[in-house]
Design a protein around this motif. Structure first.
Motif, PDB file in Angstrom:
ATOM      1  N   LEU A 161       0.922  -1.071   0.105  1.00 45.24           N
ATOM      2  CA  LEU A 161      -0.023  -0.113   0.045  1.00 45.24           C
ATOM      3  C   LEU A 161       0.951   1.087  -0.128  1.00 45.24           C
ATOM      4  CD1 LEU A 161      -3.156   0.996   0.321  1.00 45.24           C
ATOM      5  CD2 LEU A 161      -2.617   1.199   2.689  1.00 45.24           C
ATOM      6  N   THR A 162       0.791   2.231  -1.050  1.00 45.46           N
ATOM      7  CA  THR A 162       1.392   3.404  -1.173  1.00 45.46           C
ATOM      8  C   THR A 162       0.512   4.617  -0.576  1.00 45.46           C
ATOM      9  OG1 THR A 162       2.492   2.784  -2.993  1.00 45.46           O
ATOM     10  CG2 THR A 162       2.569   5.107  -2.538  1.00 45.46           C
ATOM     11  N   ILE A 163       1.225   5.194   0.480  1.00 51.51           N
ATOM     12  CA  ILE A 163       0.406   6.352   1.010  1.00 51.51           C
ATOM     13  C   ILE A 163       1.118   7.653   0.905  1.00 51.51           C
ATOM     14  CG2 ILE A 163      -0.385   7.169   3.465  1.00 51.51           C
ATOM     15  CD1 ILE A 163       0.016   4.316   4.382  1.00 51.51           C
ATOM     16  N   ASN A 164       0.341   8.573   0.266  1.00 54.67           N
ATOM     17  CA  ASN A 164       0.930   9.647   0.124  1.00 54.67           C
ATOM     18  C   ASN A 164       0.466  10.969   1.300  1.00 54.67           C
ATOM     19  OD1 ASN A 164       2.094   9.143  -2.561  1.00 54.67           O
ATOM     20  ND2 ASN A 164       0.059   8.867  -3.259  1.00 54.67           N
ATOM     21  N   VAL A 165       1.452  11.719   1.542  1.00 61.02           N
ATOM     22  CA  VAL A 165       1.049  12.719   2.716  1.00 61.02           C
ATOM     23  C   VAL A 165       1.435  14.360   2.049  1.00 61.02           C
ATOM     24  CG1 VAL A 165       1.611  11.279   4.213  1.00 61.02           C
ATOM     25  CG2 VAL A 165       3.403  12.868   3.469  1.00 61.02           C
ATOM     26  N   GLU A 166       0.935  15.241   2.350  1.00 58.24           N
ATOM     27  CA  GLU A 166       1.446  16.563   1.889  1.00 58.24           C
ATOM     28  C   GLU A 166       1.171  17.597   3.226  1.00 58.24           C
ATOM     29  OE1 GLU A 166      -1.358  17.948  -1.044  1.00 58.24           O
ATOM     30  OE2 GLU A 166      -3.006  17.732   0.339  1.00 58.24           O
ATOM     31  N   VAL A 167       2.054  18.735   3.052  1.00 61.84           N
ATOM     32  CA  VAL A 167       1.713  19.648   3.795  1.00 61.84           C
ATOM     33  C   VAL A 167       0.364  20.351   3.691  1.00 61.84           C
ATOM     34  CG1 VAL A 167       2.757  22.107   4.371  1.00 61.84           C
ATOM     35  CG2 VAL A 167       4.395  20.286   3.918  1.00 61.84           C
ATOM     36  N   SER A 168      -0.211  20.836   4.721  1.00 62.07           N
ATOM     37  CA  SER A 168      -1.617  21.489   4.494  1.00 62.07           C
ATOM     38  C   SER A 168      -1.743  22.731   5.417  1.00 62.07           C
ATOM     39  CB  SER A 168      -2.606  20.274   4.941  1.00 62.07           C
ATOM     40  OG  SER A 168      -3.874  21.123   5.002  1.00 62.07           O
ATOM     41  N   ASP A 169      -1.445  23.899   4.606  1.00 65.93           N
ATOM     42  CA  ASP A 169      -1.725  25.269   5.460  1.00 65.93           C
ATOM     43  C   ASP A 169      -2.904  25.405   5.813  1.00 65.93           C
ATOM     44  OD1 ASP A 169       0.303  27.174   6.274  1.00 65.93           O
ATOM     45  OD2 ASP A 169      -1.025  28.613   5.164  1.00 65.93           O
TER      46      ASP A 169
ATOM     47  N   ALA B  84       3.311  29.900   9.250  1.00 66.26           N
ATOM     48  CA  ALA B  84       3.788  28.621   8.645  1.00 66.26           C
ATOM     49  C   ALA B  84       5.181  28.642   8.724  1.00 66.26           C
ATOM     50  CB  ALA B  84       3.384  28.865   7.263  1.00 66.26           C
ATOM     51  N   PHE B  85       5.821  27.472   8.975  1.00 67.56           N
ATOM     52  CA  PHE B  85       7.228  27.255   8.855  1.00 67.56           C
ATOM     53  C   PHE B  85       7.743  27.771   7.455  1.00 67.56           C
ATOM     54  CE2 PHE B  85       7.410  24.142  12.329  1.00 67.56           C
ATOM     55  CZ  PHE B  85       8.387  24.490  12.963  1.00 67.56           C
ATOM     56  N   PRO B  86       8.678  28.818   7.496  1.00 59.28           N
ATOM     57  CA  PRO B  86       9.316  29.342   6.116  1.00 59.28           C
ATOM     58  C   PRO B  86       9.873  27.979   5.565  1.00 59.28           C
ATOM     59  CG  PRO B  86       9.941  30.654   7.759  1.00 59.28           C
ATOM     60  CD  PRO B  86       9.256  29.416   8.643  1.00 59.28           C
ATOM     61  N   ASP B  87       9.824  27.734   4.403  1.00 56.16           N
ATOM     62  CA  ASP B  87      10.843  26.797   3.570  1.00 56.16           C
ATOM     63  C   ASP B  87      12.043  26.725   3.857  1.00 56.16           C
ATOM     64  OD1 ASP B  87       8.319  26.466   2.285  1.00 56.16           O
ATOM     65  OD2 ASP B  87       8.854  27.426   0.434  1.00 56.16           O
ATOM     66  N   SER B  88      12.694  27.897   4.402  1.00 60.96           N
ATOM     67  CA  SER B  88      14.184  27.543   4.573  1.00 60.96           C
ATOM     68  C   SER B  88      14.706  26.881   5.964  1.00 60.96           C
ATOM     69  CB  SER B  88      14.777  29.147   4.759  1.00 60.96           C
ATOM     70  OG  SER B  88      14.166  29.807   5.764  1.00 60.96           O
ATOM     71  N   VAL B  89      13.404  26.568   6.761  1.00 62.79           N
ATOM     72  CA  VAL B  89      13.858  26.013   8.045  1.00 62.79           C
ATOM     73  C   VAL B  89      13.369  24.524   8.216  1.00 62.79           C
ATOM     74  CG1 VAL B  89      13.939  28.161   9.406  1.00 62.79           C
ATOM     75  CG2 VAL B  89      11.715  26.710   9.073  1.00 62.79           C
ATOM     76  N   PHE B  90      12.776  24.114   7.040  1.00 60.26           N
ATOM     77  CA  PHE B  90      12.506  22.723   6.905  1.00 60.26           C
ATOM     78  C   PHE B  90      12.824  21.899   5.565  1.00 60.26           C
ATOM     79  CE2 PHE B  90       8.523  24.227   5.599  1.00 60.26           C
ATOM     80  CZ  PHE B  90       8.085  23.141   4.625  1.00 60.26           C
ATOM     81  N   SER B  91      12.967  20.683   5.475  1.00 57.46           N
ATOM     82  CA  SER B  91      12.906  20.041   4.073  1.00 57.46           C
ATOM     83  C   SER B  91      11.904  18.917   4.547  1.00 57.46           C
ATOM     84  CB  SER B  91      14.094  19.758   3.686  1.00 57.46           C
ATOM     85  OG  SER B  91      14.802  18.705   4.152  1.00 57.46           O
ATOM     86  N   PHE B  92      11.162  18.446   3.484  1.00 59.84           N
ATOM     87  CA  PHE B  92      10.291  17.159   3.507  1.00 59.84           C
ATOM     88  C   PHE B  92      10.627  16.443   2.369  1.00 59.84           C
ATOM     89  CE2 PHE B  92       5.487  15.837   4.449  1.00 59.84           C
ATOM     90  CZ  PHE B  92       5.962  14.791   4.689  1.00 59.84           C
ATOM     91  N   PRO B  93      11.811  15.814   2.031  1.00 61.47           N
ATOM     92  CA  PRO B  93      12.078  15.328   0.669  1.00 61.47           C
ATOM     93  C   PRO B  93      11.428  14.218   0.064  1.00 61.47           C
ATOM     94  CG  PRO B  93      13.791  14.730   2.091  1.00 61.47           C
ATOM     95  CD  PRO B  93      12.505  15.516   2.959  1.00 61.47           C
ATOM     96  N   VAL B  94      10.550  13.418   1.014  1.00 58.20           N
ATOM     97  CA  VAL B  94      10.002  12.063   0.529  1.00 58.20           C
ATOM     98  C   VAL B  94       8.534  12.192   1.149  1.00 58.20           C
ATOM     99  CG1 VAL B  94       9.815   9.710   0.439  1.00 58.20           C
ATOM    100  CG2 VAL B  94      12.170  10.713   0.528  1.00 58.20           C
ATOM    101  N   LYS B  95       7.460  12.420   0.323  1.00 64.98           N
ATOM    102  CA  LYS B  95       6.159  12.520   0.702  1.00 64.98           C
ATOM    103  C   LYS B  95       5.299  11.271   0.588  1.00 64.98           C
ATOM    104  CE  LYS B  95       6.456  17.431   0.671  1.00 64.98           C
ATOM    105  NZ  LYS B  95       7.402  18.023  -0.376  1.00 64.98           N
ATOM    106  N   SER B  96       5.950  10.230   0.261  1.00 67.57           N
ATOM    107  CA  SER B  96       5.133   8.823  -0.118  1.00 67.57           C
ATOM    108  C   SER B  96       5.662   7.903   0.645  1.00 67.57           C
ATOM    109  CB  SER B  96       4.835   8.668  -1.581  1.00 67.57           C
ATOM    110  OG  SER B  96       5.710   8.336  -2.175  1.00 67.57           O
ATOM    111  N   GLY B  97       4.946   6.890   1.381  1.00 65.78           N
ATOM    112  CA  GLY B  97       5.635   5.682   1.866  1.00 65.78           C
ATOM    113  C   GLY B  97       4.914   4.570   1.368  1.00 65.78           C
TER     114      GLY B  97
END
Length: 171
Positions: free
Chosen positions: A80-88, A104-117
């Protein structure tokens, strides 16, 4: 003689209690499959406080886990593939409903490289990681990064534990 009578009565009552055929309080065999974010680090609003990010500002990178779970009576027999996303939208809804306000966290202070498992057949868990950069975070502000399960290949997404609210509180 009285002792023997009491002992026999107790033995009869005890042996009869083993014959009871109780139904379980909850029958999980009829429950379907629900995809959720485990409350290990704060899935859902119920665990909002445990999703608070606390780390020394001297730390260069902090990896926060998002533990995806298949909650079902039996593991699935397919991957099963599960996709997640940031939701403002979740952040702004939280702000509307609560006294505490988060930006909201500014883009410069986090990274979320893989959004599916992908959870393999017969398994229940997979973990995604959000990287935060503590030395870049302004500790005088309340920040939030809300992440929710976007898609679970047609499986039911938990209404209570389908999101996680990573946040910092001003110090």
């Amino acid at each position: 003689m009285k002792k023997i009578s009491y002992l026999m009565l107790a033995l009869i009552l005890f042996s009869m209690s083993a014959c009871l055929k109780d139904n379980p309080a909850v029958d999980f065999s009829t429950v379907g499959t629900i995809i959720e974010i485990l409350p290990v680090n704060g899935g859902g609003l119920e665990n909002f406080a445990t999703a608070e990010l606390t780390f020394p500002s001297t730390e260069t990178t902090y990896k926060a886990p998002i533990v995806l779970n298949i909650a079902s009576p039996k593991p699935l027999n397919k991957a099963l593939t599960i996709n997640v996303e940031v939701s403002d939208t979740l952040r702004t809804a939280y702000n509307s409903a609560n006294d505490s306000q988060y930006v909201a966290f500014p883009d410069s202070v986090f990274s979320f490289p893989v959004k599916s498992g992908t959870i393999a057949a017969g398994q229940r868990l997979d973990t995604l990681w959000v990287n935060f950069f503590p030395s870049k975070i302004d500790t005088t502000k309340n920040y939030m990064l809300a992440v929710h399960i976007k898609d679970a290949q047609g499986e039911t997404i938990s209404g209570n534990f389908g999101s996680i609210y990573f946040h910092t509180n001003a110090r």
